[in-house]
Design a protein around this motif. Structure first.
Motif, short mmCIF file in Angstrom:
data_model
loop_
_atom_site.label_atom_id
_atom_site.label_comp_id
_atom_site.label_asym_id
_atom_site.label_seq_id
_atom_site.Cartn_x
_atom_site.Cartn_y
_atom_site.Cartn_z
N ILE A 1 0.87 -1.18 0.00
CA ILE A 1 0.00 0.00 0.00
C ILE A 1 0.90 1.23 0.00
O ILE A 1 1.58 1.52 0.99
CB ILE A 1 -0.92 0.01 1.23
CG1 ILE A 1 -1.81 -1.23 1.22
CG2 ILE A 1 -1.77 1.27 1.25
CD1 ILE A 1 -2.68 -1.38 2.44
N THR A 2 0.95 1.91 -1.12
CA THR A 2 1.82 3.09 -1.25
C THR A 2 1.10 4.38 -0.86
O THR A 2 1.74 5.40 -0.64
CB THR A 2 2.34 3.21 -2.68
OG1 THR A 2 1.24 3.24 -3.60
CG2 THR A 2 3.22 2.01 -3.03
N ASP A 3 -0.22 4.34 -0.77
CA ASP A 3 -0.98 5.52 -0.37
C ASP A 3 -2.37 5.09 0.07
O ASP A 3 -3.06 4.37 -0.64
CB ASP A 3 -1.08 6.52 -1.53
CG ASP A 3 -1.79 7.81 -1.11
OD1 ASP A 3 -1.84 8.10 0.11
OD2 ASP A 3 -2.29 8.53 -2.00
N ALA A 4 -2.77 5.50 1.26
CA ALA A 4 -4.13 5.26 1.74
C ALA A 4 -4.50 6.41 2.66
O ALA A 4 -3.81 6.69 3.63
CB ALA A 4 -4.22 3.93 2.49
N ARG A 5 -5.58 7.09 2.34
CA ARG A 5 -5.99 8.24 3.16
C ARG A 5 -7.51 8.38 3.11
O ARG A 5 -8.17 7.90 2.20
CB ARG A 5 -5.31 9.52 2.68
CG ARG A 5 -5.69 9.93 1.28
CD ARG A 5 -4.93 11.17 0.86
NE ARG A 5 -3.55 10.88 0.54
CZ ARG A 5 -2.63 11.81 0.33
NH1 ARG A 5 -2.94 13.08 0.44
NH2 ARG A 5 -1.40 11.47 0.02
N SER A 6 -8.04 9.04 4.11
CA SER A 6 -9.48 9.28 4.16
C SER A 6 -9.73 10.45 5.11
O SER A 6 -8.84 10.90 5.82
CB SER A 6 -10.23 8.04 4.66
OG SER A 6 -10.00 7.85 6.05
N ASP A 7 -10.96 10.91 5.12
CA ASP A 7 -11.35 12.00 6.02
C ASP A 7 -11.75 11.44 7.38
O ASP A 7 -12.89 11.49 7.79
CB ASP A 7 -12.51 12.80 5.42
CG ASP A 7 -12.14 13.46 4.11
OD1 ASP A 7 -10.96 13.82 3.96
OD2 ASP A 7 -13.01 13.59 3.23
N GLY A 8 -10.76 10.86 8.06
CA GLY A 8 -10.99 10.35 9.40
C GLY A 8 -11.46 8.90 9.45
O GLY A 8 -11.54 8.33 10.53
N LEU A 9 -11.76 8.28 8.31
CA LEU A 9 -12.33 6.94 8.33
C LEU A 9 -11.28 5.84 8.52
O LEU A 9 -11.65 4.69 8.70
CB LEU A 9 -13.10 6.69 7.03
CG LEU A 9 -14.28 7.64 6.79
CD1 LEU A 9 -14.94 7.33 5.45
CD2 LEU A 9 -15.30 7.51 7.91
#
Length: 217
Positions: free
Chosen positions: A132-140
């Motif tokens: 996983i080179t990038d994983a982001r969310s709005d707080g989730l």
């Protein structure tokens, strides 16, 4: 000997049937380290002909909206509990870009990229190992070891990366049942043959004795 060969042939036929009769093929992420995002969830269901072809490509962007295709080789895709079914619905993500090469048991290489109003992720793989080179969310992603808000001591907005794993093929229960039935047949035939040995030996001895001269009275 002949019965054992027949049993082995039957077991082999059942094994082949188990993997040729299925209508779809399931793959799931299995982590191989403890980096973030932890407990990453990724699950694919493909049509069998897609896996047999060896490759799969799928792409949809906001400039080229996708409204669903009943013939899509991707039956469903699940990421962190969000399920997208391209045969039945439009794109659940604003952008999806998938390029995969299938191995015998795993998805061997390629990349998986997704972006919607909640998540952004990028996973790439080579020789069966995916990162996983990038994983982001709005707080989730807070419950997966990533930051919920800026200043929480981890990357802002839940950005995180580094988890590695394999995307493995999942045998269907019916396939496992067929394989178990084949193994049971081989074992049962082997036990039957072993149980017949003493009787066969006695029978042969009696036959031989029948041809020998009788003992003197």
């Amino acid at each position: 000997m002949k019965k054992t060969i027949l049993a082995l042939a039957a077991g082999s036929a059942l094994f082949t049937l188990a993997f040729s009769a299925r209508a779809d093929v399931i793959y799931e992420w299995k982590a191989t380290n403890n980096e973030v995002p932890r407990e990453f969830g990724l699950r694919f269901v493909f049509a069998d002909q897609v896996v047999q072809s060896g490759t799969f490509n799928f792409k949809v962007t906001t400039n080229n909206p996708y409204y669903g295709d009943p013939t899509s080789g991707l039956i469903s895709m699940n990421y962190f509990g969000v399920t997208y079914r391209p045969r039945e619905q439009g794109a659940g993500y604003k952008n999806i870009d998938i390029n995969l090469q299938f191995g015998h048991w795993n998805i061997e290489s390629g990349y998986i990229r997704g972006l919607d109003e909640y998540f952004q992720f990028d996973v790439s793989g080579s020789a069966g190992l995916w990162t996983i080179t990038d994983a982001r969310s709005d707080g989730l992603l807070w419950g997966h070891g990533c930051a919920q808000y800026p200043g929480a001591g981890l990357p802002a907005h839940g950005e995180c990366h580094g988890a590695q794993g394999e995307i493995r093929r999942v045998p269907e229960p019916s396939s496992l049942a067929l394989l178990g039935l084949g193994a049971f047949g081989v074992a049962a035939t082997r036990r039957w043959k072993q149980s017949k040995k003493p009787a066969d030996l006695l029978g042969r001895r009696a036959t031989i004795q029948g041809y020998l001269p009788s003992e003197r009275q």
